[in-house]
Scaffold this active site. Structure first.
Site, short mmCIF file in Angstrom:
data_model
loop_
_atom_site.label_atom_id
_atom_site.label_comp_id
_atom_site.label_asym_id
_atom_site.label_seq_id
_atom_site.Cartn_x
_atom_site.Cartn_y
_atom_site.Cartn_z
N GLU A 135 3.33 -4.53 -0.09
CA GLU A 135 2.16 -4.94 1.14
C GLU A 135 2.24 -6.20 1.39
O GLU A 135 2.05 -6.48 2.66
CB GLU A 135 0.89 -4.41 0.51
CG GLU A 135 0.65 -3.05 0.42
CD GLU A 135 -0.79 -2.62 -0.28
OE1 GLU A 135 -1.56 -1.77 0.56
OE2 GLU A 135 -1.31 -3.18 -1.18
N GLU A 167 2.46 4.00 -5.53
CA GLU A 167 1.21 4.20 -5.84
C GLU A 167 0.77 5.77 -6.21
O GLU A 167 -0.14 5.86 -7.06
CB GLU A 167 0.28 3.75 -5.10
CG GLU A 167 -0.09 2.27 -5.13
CD GLU A 167 1.15 1.34 -4.21
OE1 GLU A 167 0.99 0.15 -3.82
OE2 GLU A 167 2.07 1.87 -4.07
#
Length: 259
Positions: free
Chosen positions: A113, A133
């Protein structure tokens, strides 16, 4: 040199005009703790007030750019924490100068990210990237999923995001997630080459180009055309534009002032 988050985030000048934002937690694969997220936010805001022409985003150690968030903190991470980290990544993305991410080893979860919020990504051949995730019952929630889908497209994104699948640097290059893949021993020299090239370009035009790219990414074609012309109209009467044209005809190196 400026240190944040107990020294785990460092901002330093590598050479004139080129600053580095460093993740400095190599003993834990540069996992990004909540304290480090806040430190990155402070560092990004400080970079706006430093004479940086380019920012290199890098990490200490050999094993990882960042293995993601600190799993020991996951069960106490709040929605407010995620919102704050998301805002920090937007602030990084909106820095008025180009950012170059130097990727090596593990680039996972929050680490990816972070990297996707930079303008240019150069990866070593041994890099391993991914947003895993879903395997922990989560989704990337600080802009990573959105940036990934916009970069790769929804169809290809499903394969990687639903499986929480890791990819090699070459796969990431083929998908458009990284811009160059180089041997590990050449990584730093190549990143600095790119940073130096950017440093010599007109700052005002780079700043406006960054803003324009962000605006037209999701805009209808005609809106994009209109924004291009308006941006050109602003740059047309800048001192940097005049200097660029004059230096071309005078066969000399331009001296840009950022205005």
């Amino acid at each position: 040199m400026r240190a944040y988050a107990s020294g785990k985030i460092v901002v330093e000048e590598l050479e004139e005009g080129v600053y580095q934002l460093l993740l400095n937690y190599p003993e834990k694969l540069n996992v990004i703790t909540l304290e480090m997220r806040r430190g990155i936010g402070e560092a990004v805001r400080d970079l706006r007030n430093l004479p940086a022409k380019v920012v290199v985003v890098a990490s200490a150690g050999d094993k990882a750019f960042s293995a993601g968030g600190d799993m020991g903190e996951f069960l106490k991470t709040t929605t407010a924490d995620l919102l704050e980290w998301g805002r920090t990544l937007v602030e990084l993305e909106e820095l008025p100068v180009p950012t170059v991410a130097e990727l090596k080893g593990y680039v996972l979860g929050g680490g990816l990210e972070f990297a996707l919020s930079c303008d240019i990504r150069i990866a070593s051949e041994d890099s391993v990237l991914g947003l895993p995730e879903v395997r922990l019952g989560m989704v990337p929630a600080s802009g990573g999923l959105t940036r990934f889908v916009k970069a790769v497209g929804p169809l290809r994104s499903k394969y990687y995001l639903l499986l929480g699948k890791r990819m090699s640097a070459r796969e990431a290059y083929a998908l458009g997630l990284v811009d160059e893949v180089v041997p590990r021993e050449s990584l730093r020299s190549r990143v600095l080459e790119v940073a130096r090239e950017l440093k010599e370009l007109p700052p005002f035009a780079l700043k406006e180009a960054k803003k324009l790219i962000a605006l037209v990414a999701d805009a209808p074609r005609e809106v994009g055309f209109d924004l291009e012309r308006k941006t050109f109209g602003v740059l047309r009467y800048s001192r940097d534009f005049e200097e660029g044209i004059k230096s071309f005809f005078e066969k000399r190196k331009p001296s840009y002032k950022g205005a």
